[in-house]
Design a protein around this motif. Structure first.
Motif, mmCIF file in Angstrom:
data_model
loop_
_atom_site.group_PDB
_atom_site.id
_atom_site.type_symbol
_atom_site.label_atom_id
_atom_site.label_comp_id
_atom_site.label_asym_id
_atom_site.label_seq_id
_atom_site.Cartn_x
_atom_site.Cartn_y
_atom_site.Cartn_z
ATOM 1 N N LYS A 98 49.629 39.404 50.799
ATOM 2 C CA LYS A 98 50.312 40.533 50.650
ATOM 3 C C LYS A 98 50.074 41.773 51.928
ATOM 4 N N THR B 42 46.071 36.074 46.598
ATOM 5 C CA THR B 42 47.390 36.421 47.050
ATOM 6 C C THR B 42 47.296 38.011 47.291
ATOM 7 N N GLU B 43 46.176 38.668 47.383
ATOM 8 C CA GLU B 43 46.065 39.754 47.972
ATOM 9 C C GLU B 43 46.718 39.797 49.865
ATOM 10 N N ASP C 42 39.797 32.099 45.187
ATOM 11 C CA ASP C 42 39.841 33.029 43.810
ATOM 12 C C ASP C 42 41.997 33.280 43.963
ATOM 13 N N ARG C 43 42.742 33.128 43.462
ATOM 14 C CA ARG C 43 43.713 33.561 43.314
ATOM 15 C C ARG C 43 44.074 34.961 43.719
ATOM 16 N N ASN C 44 43.841 35.678 43.266
ATOM 17 C CA ASN C 44 43.287 36.849 43.654
ATOM 18 C C ASN C 44 42.412 37.381 45.695
ATOM 19 N N ILE C 45 42.383 36.246 45.140
ATOM 20 C CA ILE C 45 41.950 36.777 46.979
ATOM 21 C C ILE C 45 42.604 36.469 48.023
ATOM 22 N N GLU D 254 34.929 30.675 44.048
ATOM 23 C CA GLU D 254 35.257 31.378 43.320
ATOM 24 C C GLU D 254 35.266 32.859 43.946
#
Length: 135
Positions: free
Chosen positions: A127, A123-124, A118-121, A114
């Motif tokens: 990026k 992905t960022e 985490d997917r958001n972590i 987590e």
């Protein structure tokens, strides 16, 4: 093949007396029916990440792609690649834990996933890397 035979022999008593699933390496859950063995080479081992996200302790080798998903002694164990004695030692160490400690190890793995995967972590991070390469 020699590694598999030796580990299978070492784990034979485990299959008869334990009912707690855990992950060895990066390909399969180890339980009474399916003993599988660690990777010698791996990309990012999604099976390790998925196992930890499912609150399963992981035993893996110290190669990139595997070791990033495990905090040695906290979420599972990391053994030296191609070192049968070290791997067997880590498996024995895990087997000798109290059931509650195995559950806690699995929960710690879930928290690690987590916080770090985490997917958001992820992905960022991608990026940021892409933007830095475009400059």
């Amino acid at each position: 093949l020699g590694l598999q035979t030796q580990i299978k022999k070492e784990l034979s008593t485990y299959y008869k007396s334990h009912d707690f699933d855990f992950i060895i390496g990066s390909t399969h859950i180890c339980n009474r029916k399916d003993p599988y063995y660690p990777s010698f080479f791996e990309g990012m081992a999604n099976v390790i990440l998925e196992a930890a996200a499912s609150a399963r302790p992981v035993i893996t080798t110290d190669i990139h792609g595997c070791l990033e998903g495990v905090d040695d002694g906290s979420t599972g164990y990391i053994s030296q690649v191609k070192n049968t004695n070290d791997l067997v030692g880590k498996i024995e160490k895990f087997l000798n834990l109290k059931y509650e400690d195995k559950v806690a190890m699995g929960k710690a793995g879930r928290l690690k996933m987590e916080k770090e995967f985490d997917r958001n972590i992820v992905t960022e991070a991608y990026k940021r890397q892409i933007i830095s390469l475009m400059k």
